[in-house]
Scaffold this motif. Structure first.
Motif, mmCIF file in Angstrom:
data_model
loop_
_atom_site.group_PDB
_atom_site.id
_atom_site.type_symbol
_atom_site.label_atom_id
_atom_site.label_comp_id
_atom_site.label_asym_id
_atom_site.label_seq_id
_atom_site.Cartn_x
_atom_site.Cartn_y
_atom_site.Cartn_z
ATOM 1 N N PRO A 130 0.814 -0.907 -0.107
ATOM 2 C CA PRO A 130 0.000 -0.088 0.047
ATOM 3 C C PRO A 130 0.654 1.350 0.009
ATOM 4 O O PRO A 130 1.818 1.352 0.892
ATOM 5 N N PRO A 131 0.632 2.038 -1.054
ATOM 6 C CA PRO A 131 -0.604 2.030 -1.785
ATOM 7 C C PRO A 131 -0.184 1.451 -3.196
ATOM 8 O O PRO A 131 -0.959 1.833 -4.101
ATOM 9 N N GLN A 132 0.799 0.930 -3.569
ATOM 10 C CA GLN A 132 1.316 0.459 -4.551
ATOM 11 C C GLN A 132 0.636 -0.964 -4.885
ATOM 12 O O GLN A 132 0.609 -1.810 -4.147
ATOM 13 N N ALA A 156 -5.750 -0.402 -1.870
ATOM 14 C CA ALA A 156 -4.553 -0.123 -1.277
ATOM 15 C C ALA A 156 -4.152 1.234 -0.762
ATOM 16 O O ALA A 156 -3.737 1.415 0.284
ATOM 17 N N ILE A 157 -4.695 2.446 -1.608
ATOM 18 C CA ILE A 157 -4.622 3.739 -1.365
ATOM 19 C C ILE A 157 -5.467 3.899 0.328
ATOM 20 O O ILE A 157 -4.767 4.508 0.880
ATOM 21 N N ILE A 207 -3.728 5.180 3.698
ATOM 22 C CA ILE A 207 -4.232 6.269 4.225
ATOM 23 C C ILE A 207 -4.744 5.878 5.838
ATOM 24 O O ILE A 207 -4.538 6.602 6.917
ATOM 25 N N GLU A 208 -5.710 4.868 5.853
ATOM 26 C CA GLU A 208 -6.149 4.645 7.194
ATOM 27 C C GLU A 208 -5.009 3.956 8.173
ATOM 28 O O GLU A 208 -5.020 4.359 9.273
ATOM 29 N N GLY A 209 -4.121 3.354 7.427
ATOM 30 C CA GLY A 209 -2.799 3.142 8.482
ATOM 31 C C GLY A 209 -2.169 4.313 8.913
ATOM 32 O O GLY A 209 -1.410 4.198 9.982
ATOM 33 N N MET A 232 1.623 7.465 -3.468
ATOM 34 C CA MET A 232 0.347 7.571 -4.568
ATOM 35 C C MET A 232 0.428 8.183 -5.648
ATOM 36 O O MET A 232 -0.608 8.251 -6.555
ATOM 37 N N GLY A 233 1.374 8.899 -6.234
ATOM 38 C CA GLY A 233 1.503 9.724 -7.264
ATOM 39 C C GLY A 233 0.987 11.087 -7.524
ATOM 40 O O GLY A 233 0.950 11.543 -8.388
#
Length: 240
Positions: free
Chosen positions: A58-60, A93-94, A98-100, A205-206
């Motif tokens: 995450p996020p990849q 995954a994003i 984020i929640e992580g 996340m780009g």
């Protein structure tokens, strides 16, 4: 009797195929984990394409051969169902990434029981970020909570980074962030803060521009979106 025998044979074959698939997945997981230290077994799953395994850090999201020699960085599209499977996995995954980070690391505007929550990567000195913040009351009125994560576009160190840290370290974070976004000076402060981690997450996340809005689905919308239009998107009343 013949029918019963066929059922037994088919059940046995399905069991063998299932075990073979499980063994291949186990071998692929081990090879990929040997290649990447930060990949765990649960991060590797079979993909719809035989011989390729989906790897999520995450996020990849990317794909690898079972021997971990080849990597494919691109989208898997199901033409029959007209679905971009990789986008779906990546959005999940994003959200997980984020929640992580934990909501306690964000500056939140809006009630806990709001119908929707949108996470916004923001730069204090960005003009459209300031316009978005001027509309916070409008988002809240539409049932949308705004959670801010820092993304100082100028990088670390920079004036924008220092302002983001100072806002986070202020006694009243929301007031300090609001003042800073109004172009007003705030006391420069330093403390343990999540700004660098949030900036690095945004990069992974780009994200390159701000504001960047991350919806509950994990979809990223770049730029300023007025409150009513954002509410329409979140409520499925517009595709854009």
């Amino acid at each position: 009797m013949l029918f019963f025998s066929r059922v037994v044979v088919m059940s046995a074959l399905l069991g063998l195929f299932s075990q073979a698939g499980a063994d291949e997945l186990k071998q692929a997981r081990q090879a990929i984990m040997d290649r990447f230290d930060d990949v765990k077994a649960e991060n590797v799953e079979a993909s719809p394409i035989e011989g390729l395994y989906r790897v999520t850090i995450p996020p990849q999201v990317f794909y690898m051969s079972s021997d971990a020699r080849y990597v494919v960085d691109g989208s898997v599209i199901d033409l029959a169902e007209r679905r971009n499977l990789t986008d779906e996995y990546r959005n999940q995954a994003i959200n997980a990434a984020i929640e992580g980070m934990g909501e306690e690391s964000m500056i939140v505007f809006g009630p806990d029981d709001a119908e929707h929550t949108v996470t916004v990567f923001t730069d204090i000195d960005c003009g459209y970020c300031r316009k978005l913040h001027e509309s916070v009351a409008g988002y809240n009125k539409e049932g949308i909570r705004i959670r801010y994560m820092a993304y100082p576009r100028a990088g670390i160190p920079s004036s924008s980074y220092t302002k983001a840290v100072s806002a986070w370290c202020a006694d009243d974070r929301k007031e300090a962030l609001t003042r800073a976004k109004q172009g007003k000076p705030i006391p420069e402060k330093s403390c343990s803060n999540p700004v660098a981690d949030q900036f690095q997450l945004g990069q992974s996340m780009g994200i390159s521009g701000t504001p960047a809005l991350v919806l509950e689905t994990g979809r990223i919308i770049p730029g300023f979106v007025p409150p009513k239009r954002l509410a329409a998107i979140l409520n499925g009343k517009t595709p854009n």
